[in-house]
Design a protein around this motif. Structure first.
Motif, mmCIF file in Angstrom:
data_model
loop_
_atom_site.group_PDB
_atom_site.id
_atom_site.type_symbol
_atom_site.label_atom_id
_atom_site.label_comp_id
_atom_site.label_asym_id
_atom_site.label_seq_id
_atom_site.Cartn_x
_atom_site.Cartn_y
_atom_site.Cartn_z
ATOM 1 N N LYS A 115 0.825 -1.211 0.000
ATOM 2 C CA LYS A 115 0.000 0.000 0.000
ATOM 3 C C LYS A 115 0.856 1.257 0.000
ATOM 4 O O LYS A 115 1.839 1.363 0.722
ATOM 5 C CB LYS A 115 -0.912 -0.002 1.226
ATOM 6 C CG LYS A 115 -1.968 1.088 1.190
ATOM 7 C CD LYS A 115 -2.913 0.944 2.360
ATOM 8 C CE LYS A 115 -3.988 2.022 2.316
ATOM 9 N NZ LYS A 115 -4.915 1.897 3.459
ATOM 10 N N MET A 116 0.506 2.192 -0.877
ATOM 11 C CA MET A 116 1.251 3.442 -1.017
ATOM 12 C C MET A 116 0.849 4.433 0.070
ATOM 13 O O MET A 116 -0.205 4.309 0.705
ATOM 14 C CB MET A 116 0.977 4.068 -2.387
ATOM 15 C CG MET A 116 1.406 3.199 -3.563
ATOM 16 S SD MET A 116 3.191 2.990 -3.685
ATOM 17 C CE MET A 116 3.411 1.346 -3.017
ATOM 18 N N LEU A 117 1.722 5.398 0.266
ATOM 19 C CA LEU A 117 1.401 6.476 1.192
ATOM 20 C C LEU A 117 0.239 7.304 0.646
ATOM 21 O O LEU A 117 0.094 7.472 -0.564
ATOM 22 C CB LEU A 117 2.634 7.353 1.413
ATOM 23 C CG LEU A 117 3.847 6.656 2.051
ATOM 24 C CD1 LEU A 117 5.018 7.627 2.124
ATOM 25 C CD2 LEU A 117 3.503 6.113 3.431
ATOM 26 N N ALA A 118 -0.550 7.798 1.557
ATOM 27 C CA ALA A 118 -1.758 8.545 1.146
ATOM 28 C C ALA A 118 -1.381 9.837 0.437
ATOM 29 O O ALA A 118 -0.414 10.508 0.799
ATOM 30 C CB ALA A 118 -2.616 8.850 2.360
ATOM 31 N N ASP A 119 -2.115 10.150 -0.618
ATOM 32 C CA ASP A 119 -1.948 11.398 -1.369
ATOM 33 C C ASP A 119 -3.348 11.936 -1.656
ATOM 34 O O ASP A 119 -4.204 11.194 -2.160
ATOM 35 C CB ASP A 119 -1.198 11.147 -2.675
ATOM 36 C CG ASP A 119 -0.769 12.433 -3.357
ATOM 37 O OD1 ASP A 119 -1.643 13.265 -3.704
ATOM 38 O OD2 ASP A 119 0.467 12.596 -3.570
ATOM 39 N N PRO A 120 -3.627 13.216 -1.332
ATOM 40 C CA PRO A 120 -4.992 13.742 -1.537
ATOM 41 C C PRO A 120 -5.448 13.689 -2.991
ATOM 42 O O PRO A 120 -6.655 13.637 -3.264
ATOM 43 C CB PRO A 120 -4.912 15.189 -1.033
ATOM 44 C CG PRO A 120 -3.461 15.522 -0.995
ATOM 45 C CD PRO A 120 -2.737 14.255 -0.767
ATOM 46 N N ARG A 121 -4.554 13.718 -3.933
ATOM 47 C CA ARG A 121 -4.944 13.699 -5.352
ATOM 48 C C ARG A 121 -5.452 12.327 -5.791
ATOM 49 O O ARG A 121 -6.084 12.209 -6.854
ATOM 50 C CB ARG A 121 -3.757 14.093 -6.225
ATOM 51 C CG ARG A 121 -3.292 15.534 -6.013
ATOM 52 C CD ARG A 121 -2.011 15.843 -6.783
ATOM 53 N NE ARG A 121 -0.860 15.112 -6.257
ATOM 54 C CZ ARG A 121 0.372 15.190 -6.797
ATOM 55 N NH1 ARG A 121 0.594 15.950 -7.861
ATOM 56 N NH2 ARG A 121 1.365 14.507 -6.256
ATOM 57 N N SER A 122 -5.184 11.275 -4.970
ATOM 58 C CA SER A 122 -5.655 9.937 -5.345
ATOM 59 C C SER A 122 -7.185 9.848 -5.310
ATOM 60 O O SER A 122 -7.763 8.956 -5.941
ATOM 61 C CB SER A 122 -5.072 8.893 -4.385
ATOM 62 O OG SER A 122 -3.654 8.868 -4.460
ATOM 63 N N ALA A 123 -7.858 10.772 -4.586
ATOM 64 C CA ALA A 123 -9.320 10.741 -4.485
ATOM 65 C C ALA A 123 -10.012 11.547 -5.573
ATOM 66 O O ALA A 123 -11.251 11.596 -5.611
ATOM 67 C CB ALA A 123 -9.750 11.252 -3.118
ATOM 68 N N ASP A 124 -9.228 12.177 -6.445
ATOM 69 C CA ASP A 124 -9.860 12.998 -7.504
ATOM 70 C C ASP A 124 -10.584 12.097 -8.502
ATOM 71 O O ASP A 124 -10.024 11.118 -9.001
ATOM 72 C CB ASP A 124 -8.820 13.829 -8.242
ATOM 73 C CG ASP A 124 -8.241 14.939 -7.369
ATOM 74 O OD1 ASP A 124 -8.845 15.229 -6.321
ATOM 75 O OD2 ASP A 124 -7.155 15.470 -7.723
ATOM 76 N N ARG A 125 -11.855 12.501 -8.754
ATOM 77 C CA ARG A 125 -12.666 11.780 -9.724
ATOM 78 C C ARG A 125 -13.388 12.816 -10.594
ATOM 79 O O ARG A 125 -13.665 13.951 -10.158
ATOM 80 C CB ARG A 125 -13.704 10.902 -9.028
ATOM 81 C CG ARG A 125 -13.112 9.755 -8.190
ATOM 82 C CD ARG A 125 -12.413 8.701 -9.089
ATOM 83 N NE ARG A 125 -11.938 7.566 -8.305
ATOM 84 C CZ ARG A 125 -10.752 7.500 -7.720
ATOM 85 N NH1 ARG A 125 -9.927 8.551 -7.798
ATOM 86 N NH2 ARG A 125 -10.395 6.430 -7.061
ATOM 87 N N PRO A 126 -13.674 12.442 -11.832
ATOM 88 C CA PRO A 126 -14.370 13.423 -12.696
ATOM 89 C C PRO A 126 -15.800 13.685 -12.193
ATOM 90 O O PRO A 126 -16.463 12.804 -11.669
ATOM 91 C CB PRO A 126 -14.371 12.739 -14.059
ATOM 92 C CG PRO A 126 -14.237 11.282 -13.774
ATOM 93 C CD PRO A 126 -13.429 11.173 -12.520
ATOM 94 N N GLN A 127 -16.251 14.899 -12.345
ATOM 95 C CA GLN A 127 -17.615 15.287 -11.954
ATOM 96 C C GLN A 127 -18.511 15.277 -13.195
ATOM 97 O O GLN A 127 -18.019 15.146 -14.323
ATOM 98 C CB GLN A 127 -17.579 16.657 -11.317
ATOM 99 C CG GLN A 127 -16.704 16.727 -10.059
ATOM 100 C CD GLN A 127 -16.614 18.112 -9.487
ATOM 101 O OE1 GLN A 127 -17.270 19.065 -9.976
ATOM 102 N NE2 GLN A 127 -15.823 18.261 -8.412
ATOM 103 N N GLY A 128 -19.761 15.461 -12.971
ATOM 104 C CA GLY A 128 -20.693 15.467 -14.108
ATOM 105 C C GLY A 128 -20.399 16.598 -15.077
ATOM 106 O O GLY A 128 -20.593 16.461 -16.284
#
Length: 381
Positions: A186-199
């Motif tokens: 498991k990699m270290l947490a990065d806030p950009r990993s949660a980015d997902r496209p919006q509508g």
């Protein structure tokens, strides 16, 4: 044989007279060296045989007989005619009674003359044939069974190679080798990993695309990329086709819009004029080695900037006259001057700049990224 013995017993009267009255120097002629015929030998078993005529001698006569010397030929009387003369015995022949062993004595009485010599010769042959008692008897196993040595030989010790040395346990137990970061760890947490496209695309992404069009950059929209297990994510990627003035970049350069805009401006503001100044030719294309790729940094658990489409690796440049300038540890002098100028100018527009000499992973390309750093700083090697 009987006639010979009888002849010896007949002695002239004058000889007997001389012996009685004049004490002769030699023994009596009628006294033979061997026992008389009528005097038998002692039996083997120690029993005496009774003699027909036992004659006892006085002690002085016995001592006189042993001490008297042997008669000389002049003193021995000659027998009369018709009487056979016995042959003289050899001087060195041992007496039968003394030389022959006790076990070889004959039972019957001894005779003189030829039979006596025959017995003596037979006894001598037996003595010669009989092995010496002092000599050790040869053993049949003398050669096959050697005598054991005085000291028992020590067996040869086994070589140390066959002995397995005892392995002592280490003081500290060895630790298992660390698994690489990209082996499912498991990699270290990065806030950009949660980015997902919006509508609906955010206004910032729309504005970035408008600026790219103004610069003359051709690009294509690409679907969102993400990997929740590793943490890679690029919600609004684009794929660059050409930069300003139709400078090609490829193949398949997938970046986020912000990194694509920084690359287009750097090519137009730095790379193009430097190529014109150094080689007198325009920049025709940029050959990239890596853009978006879902992976961590080498040997770490931290995600690479490539995992967010926020980095670009440049391997070479091609000019309008066909000249190709490759990034490497020892380029030609004129190429090195061009590469050093581009590398130095990249530190500012990009927050991280790595190349040959920084480490082994970047010896054949330039690494450029926009990793956010505190206070807007840069890391250039």
């Amino acid at each position: 044989m009987v006639m010979a013995v009888t002849a010896l017993l007949v002695v002239p009267a004058d000889a007997r007279h001389r012996h009685r009255h004049h004490k002769p120097l030699t023994p009596r002629a009628e006294q033979p060296l061997t026992p008389r015929v009528d005097q038998p030998l002692k039996p083997r078993g120690g029993q005496r045989l009774k003699s027909r005529g036992k004659r006892q001698l006085a002690p002085n006569q016995t001592r006189q007989k042993t001490q008297e010397p042997l008669p000389s030929p002049a003193d021995v009387p000659m027998p009369g005619p018709g009487i056979p003369v016995p042959e003289p015995r050899p001087a060195d022949a041992p007496k039968t009674d003394a030389a022959a062993p006790e076990g070889q004595k004959t039972k019957g009485p001894k005779t003189t003359g030829a039979p006596d010599r025959f017995n003596e010769e037979k006894s001598r042959q037996k003595e010669q044939a009989r092995p010496e008692s002092s000599a050790p008897e040869p053993s049949a196993n003398t050669e096959s069974e050697p005598e054991p040595p005085a000291v028992a030989p020590t067996p040869t010790p086994k070589p140390d190679v066959e002995e397995e040395p005892e392995v002592e346990p280490p003081v500290v137990a060895p630790q298992p080798p660390q698994k690489p970061a990209d082996a499912g760890e498991k990699m270290l947490a990065d806030p950009r990993s949660a980015d997902r496209p919006q509508g609906r695309m955010p206004a910032e992404e729309v504005a970035c695309r408008e600026r790219l069009k103004t610069l003359g950059v051709e690009f294509e929209e690409h679907k969102a990329e993400s990997n929740p297990e590793i943490g890679c994510s690029i919600p609004y990627p684009i794929v660059l086709k050409t930069l300003e003035n139709s400078v090609a970049i490829g193949p398949g350069t997938e970046l986020n819009c912000k990194m694509a805009e920084a690359t287009a401006r750097f090519a137009a503001d730095v790379i193009q004029p430097t190529a014109k100044a150094e080689f007198g030719a325009d920049l025709k294309s940029i050959d990239q080695a890596s853009a978006f790729i879902c992976r961590p940094r080498n040997g770490t658990r931290k995600l690479s900037e490539h995992a967010f489409g926020n980095a670009l690796d440049i391997a070479s440049f091609t000019l309008s006259d066909g000249k190709k300038i490759e990034v490497g540890p020892a380029p030609p002098e004129k190429d090195a001057k061009f590469l050093n100028a581009v590398r130095k100018a990249a530190c500012g527009p990009f927050k991280t700049v790595l190349g040959p000499g920084a480490d082994a992973d970047h010896s054949m390309h330039f690494h450029l990224d926009l990793e956010p750093r505190q206070h807007g700083g840069t890391f250039c090697q």
